[in-house]
Design a protein around this motif. Sequence first.
Motif, PDB file in Angstrom:
ATOM      1  N   LYS A   1      -7.096  -1.909  -5.785  1.00 31.01           N
ATOM      2  CA  LYS A   1      -7.113  -3.359  -5.987  1.00 31.01           C
ATOM      3  C   LYS A   1      -5.687  -3.866  -6.035  1.00 31.01           C
ATOM      4  N   GLY A   2      -5.533  -5.124  -5.650  1.00 33.64           N
ATOM      5  CA  GLY A   2      -4.223  -5.752  -5.736  1.00 33.64           C
ATOM      6  C   GLY A   2      -3.401  -5.577  -4.471  1.00 33.64           C
TER       7      GLY A   2
ATOM      8  N   LEU B   1      -1.137   3.960  -6.826  1.00 32.73           N
ATOM      9  CA  LEU B   1      -1.106   2.664  -7.515  1.00 32.73           C
ATOM     10  C   LEU B   1       0.263   2.413  -8.156  1.00 32.73           C
ATOM     11  N   ASN B   2       1.155   3.376  -8.013  1.00 30.72           N
ATOM     12  CA  ASN B   2       2.474   3.272  -8.644  1.00 30.72           C
ATOM     13  C   ASN B   2       3.477   2.631  -7.679  1.00 30.72           C
ATOM     14  N   PRO B   3       4.010   1.445  -8.018  1.00 31.14           N
ATOM     15  CA  PRO B   3       4.935   0.750  -7.109  1.00 31.14           C
ATOM     16  C   PRO B   3       6.211   1.545  -6.796  1.00 31.14           C
ATOM     17  N   LYS B   4       6.495   2.553  -7.599  1.00 30.13           N
ATOM     18  CA  LYS B   4       7.700   3.363  -7.329  1.00 30.13           C
ATOM     19  C   LYS B   4       7.436   4.456  -6.295  1.00 30.13           C
ATOM     20  N   VAL B   5       6.187   4.622  -5.924  1.00 34.97           N
ATOM     21  CA  VAL B   5       5.820   5.702  -4.997  1.00 34.97           C
ATOM     22  C   VAL B   5       5.625   5.126  -3.606  1.00 34.97           C
ATOM     23  N   ARG B   6       6.303   5.708  -2.609  1.00 33.87           N
ATOM     24  CA  ARG B   6       6.153   5.271  -1.224  1.00 33.87           C
ATOM     25  C   ARG B   6       5.436   6.355  -0.458  1.00 33.87           C
TER      26      ARG B   6
ATOM     27  N   VAL C   1      -1.052  -6.969   2.111  1.00 28.06           N
ATOM     28  CA  VAL C   1      -2.484  -7.221   1.972  1.00 28.06           C
ATOM     29  C   VAL C   1      -2.857  -7.100   0.500  1.00 28.06           C
ATOM     30  N   VAL C   2      -3.866  -7.860   0.097  1.00 30.41           N
ATOM     31  CA  VAL C   2      -4.414  -7.738  -1.253  1.00 30.41           C
ATOM     32  C   VAL C   2      -5.808  -7.126  -1.106  1.00 30.41           C
ATOM     33  N   LEU C   3      -5.965  -5.929  -1.645  1.00 32.64           N
ATOM     34  CA  LEU C   3      -7.217  -5.192  -1.479  1.00 32.64           C
ATOM     35  C   LEU C   3      -8.172  -5.488  -2.631  1.00 32.64           C
ATOM     36  N   SER C   4      -9.448  -5.626  -2.298  1.00 34.62           N
ATOM     37  CA  SER C   4     -10.508  -5.710  -3.310  1.00 34.62           C
ATOM     38  C   SER C   4     -11.483  -4.586  -3.031  1.00 34.62           C
ATOM     39  N   GLY C   5     -11.146  -3.419  -3.479  1.00 36.14           N
ATOM     40  CA  GLY C   5     -12.002  -2.253  -3.290  1.00 36.14           C
ATOM     41  C   GLY C   5     -12.582  -1.816  -4.613  1.00 36.14           C
ATOM     42  N   LYS C   6     -13.213  -0.650  -4.613  1.00 32.73           N
ATOM     43  CA  LYS C   6     -13.737  -0.107  -5.864  1.00 32.73           C
ATOM     44  C   LYS C   6     -12.651   0.670  -6.597  1.00 32.73           C
ATOM     45  N   LYS C   7     -11.755   1.279  -5.837  1.00 33.60           N
ATOM     46  CA  LYS C   7     -10.663   2.048  -6.454  1.00 33.60           C
ATOM     47  C   LYS C   7      -9.326   1.342  -6.271  1.00 33.60           C
TER      48      LYS C   7
ATOM     49  N   GLU D   1       2.265  -3.061  -4.637  1.00 28.52           N
ATOM     50  CA  GLU D   1       3.057  -4.169  -5.177  1.00 28.52           C
ATOM     51  C   GLU D   1       2.952  -4.152  -6.706  1.00 28.52           C
ATOM     52  N   ARG D   2       3.941  -4.790  -7.318  1.00 32.21           N
ATOM     53  CA  ARG D   2       3.897  -4.898  -8.793  1.00 32.21           C
ATOM     54  C   ARG D   2       2.953  -6.028  -9.169  1.00 32.21           C
ATOM     55  N   ASP D   3       1.796  -5.673  -9.683  1.00 33.44           N
ATOM     56  CA  ASP D   3       0.848  -6.678 -10.173  1.00 33.44           C
ATOM     57  C   ASP D   3       0.010  -6.013 -11.264  1.00 33.44           C
TER      58      ASP D   3
END
Length: 205
Positions: free
Chosen positions: A157-158, A80-85, A149-155, A176-178
């Motif tokens: 999201k965004g 979930l960290n935008p700095k991590v690829r 893509v914008v994900l709507s999962g249980k874990k 992404e940064r959100d």
Amino acid sequence: MLGGSLLSVGYNTRMPLATYRKKRSFAKTPEPSGLEKRGAARKHPLFVVQKHDARQLHYDLRLEAEGVLKSWAVPKGPSLNPKVRRLAMKVEDHPRSYARFEGEIPEGNYGAGDVIVWDTGTYAVPDAKTARESERALMRGLKKGDAKVVLSGKKLKGGFALVRMKGRGAWLLIKERDRYASTADILKRTRSAISRRVLPRDRKK
Ligand code: MN
């Protein structure tokens, strides 16, 4: 992982899921053959991330498009960290019915090991109004080598980006940064999104 890929690509262009079926013997593995009937149309295409304790533990990201699940193996799992690829290796398309597959692929079969549905839900592409538009926008993005893509999962999201790198089949998965971006380690949540299961390796000792 990409052994025999030239042959596979040839099969792929002729028939959807040909590579998937070629790698598996459905008399020996509990995985779906992909020949099941289609379910009702959905408003949004689905996504799933399966945690797969194969020879090397990895997470399989799958996005529904063109009647199949476009798939990547993510060795270190999503962040979930935008700095991590996170490296995401393109693998063969899977049938949509695979999205609910959990179980053990027996020894001696392709991808032998335990599988759980670590996360699932739907995805959308910004500005797309229907499932079909999202799928088409995804495919355009993948062709370009840069899909959002914008994900709507249980874990998960965004927004997430999939960016193609040089080298066959290599992509990067980047948050992404959100407002869903976070430095918390989402992989610490080990339970299935559709059952109470955890992989044997994650059972508390
Ligand atoms: Mn896998």
